[in-house]
Design a protein around this motif. Sequence first.
Motif, PDB file in Angstrom:
ATOM      1  N   VAL A  73      -9.248  -2.153  -1.241  1.00 23.84           N
ATOM      2  CA  VAL A  73      -8.293  -3.190  -0.793  1.00 23.84           C
ATOM      3  C   VAL A  73      -8.174  -4.353  -1.783  1.00 23.84           C
ATOM      4  O   VAL A  73      -6.817  -4.633  -2.104  1.00 23.84           O
ATOM      5  CB  VAL A  73      -8.777  -4.045   0.491  1.00 23.84           C
ATOM      6  N   LEU A  95      -6.903 -11.516   4.209  1.00 28.24           N
ATOM      7  CA  LEU A  95      -5.849 -10.498   4.174  1.00 28.24           C
ATOM      8  C   LEU A  95      -4.477 -11.144   3.931  1.00 28.24           C
ATOM      9  O   LEU A  95      -3.673 -10.654   3.289  1.00 28.24           O
ATOM     10  CB  LEU A  95      -5.990  -9.402   4.972  1.00 28.24           C
ATOM     11  N   ASN A 153      -3.073   1.039  -3.022  1.00 30.40           N
ATOM     12  CA  ASN A 153      -3.760   1.457  -2.147  1.00 30.40           C
ATOM     13  C   ASN A 153      -2.890   1.765  -0.700  1.00 30.40           C
ATOM     14  O   ASN A 153      -2.084   0.560  -0.322  1.00 30.40           O
ATOM     15  CB  ASN A 153      -4.929   0.520  -1.609  1.00 30.40           C
ATOM     16  N   LEU A 166      -4.796  -8.135  -4.826  1.00 37.16           N
ATOM     17  CA  LEU A 166      -4.806  -7.208  -3.670  1.00 37.16           C
ATOM     18  C   LEU A 166      -4.265  -5.785  -4.360  1.00 37.16           C
ATOM     19  O   LEU A 166      -3.265  -5.856  -5.451  1.00 37.16           O
ATOM     20  CB  LEU A 166      -3.575  -7.421  -2.772  1.00 37.16           C
ATOM     21  N   PHE A 219     -14.247  -5.289   1.114  1.00 36.20           N
ATOM     22  CA  PHE A 219     -12.909  -5.186   0.289  1.00 36.20           C
ATOM     23  C   PHE A 219     -12.903  -4.437  -0.796  1.00 36.20           C
ATOM     24  O   PHE A 219     -11.828  -3.557  -1.179  1.00 36.20           O
ATOM     25  CB  PHE A 219     -12.365  -6.461   0.308  1.00 36.20           C
ATOM     26  N   VAL A 271      -3.172  -0.859   2.164  1.00 35.21           N
ATOM     27  CA  VAL A 271      -2.571  -2.009   1.777  1.00 35.21           C
ATOM     28  C   VAL A 271      -0.960  -2.109   1.854  1.00 35.21           C
ATOM     29  O   VAL A 271      -0.358  -2.871   2.248  1.00 35.21           O
ATOM     30  CB  VAL A 271      -3.164  -2.585   0.335  1.00 35.21           C
TER      31      VAL A 271
END
Length: 109
Positions: free
Chosen positions: A62, A23, A81, A77, A57, A84
């Motif tokens: 994500v 992440l 979201n 990414l 994920f 996020v």
Amino acid sequence: MKIKENKSFFLMQFGDTPQLRVLDFLIGFHFFDYPITEIARESNVSYNSIKIFFPYFIDSGVVYKTRKVGKSDYFKLNLENPFVKNLIKLDWSLTKRNVFPELKEEVYA
């Protein structure tokens, strides 16, 4: 695997786990898409470890698949979201707080 010399403020605050490293990498380079092998190399997480949690994920939104180049799927990414979006805000807040400690807390809100 290469060893990262300096941990990000995000990892220092929340711990250094494979999921958080991935992440952290994706947040830092959120404008680009990467194959899983590149994500593994750049986040210093083994490919086998990523294969265990990366489907979650994807399922949770994500990250999402952007394209396929040869045999490799590329992922990015998901900036739409809400989770996020909040992670990115949190990352920036931690960075500001640690880079500019003299600023008041109201600035980080």
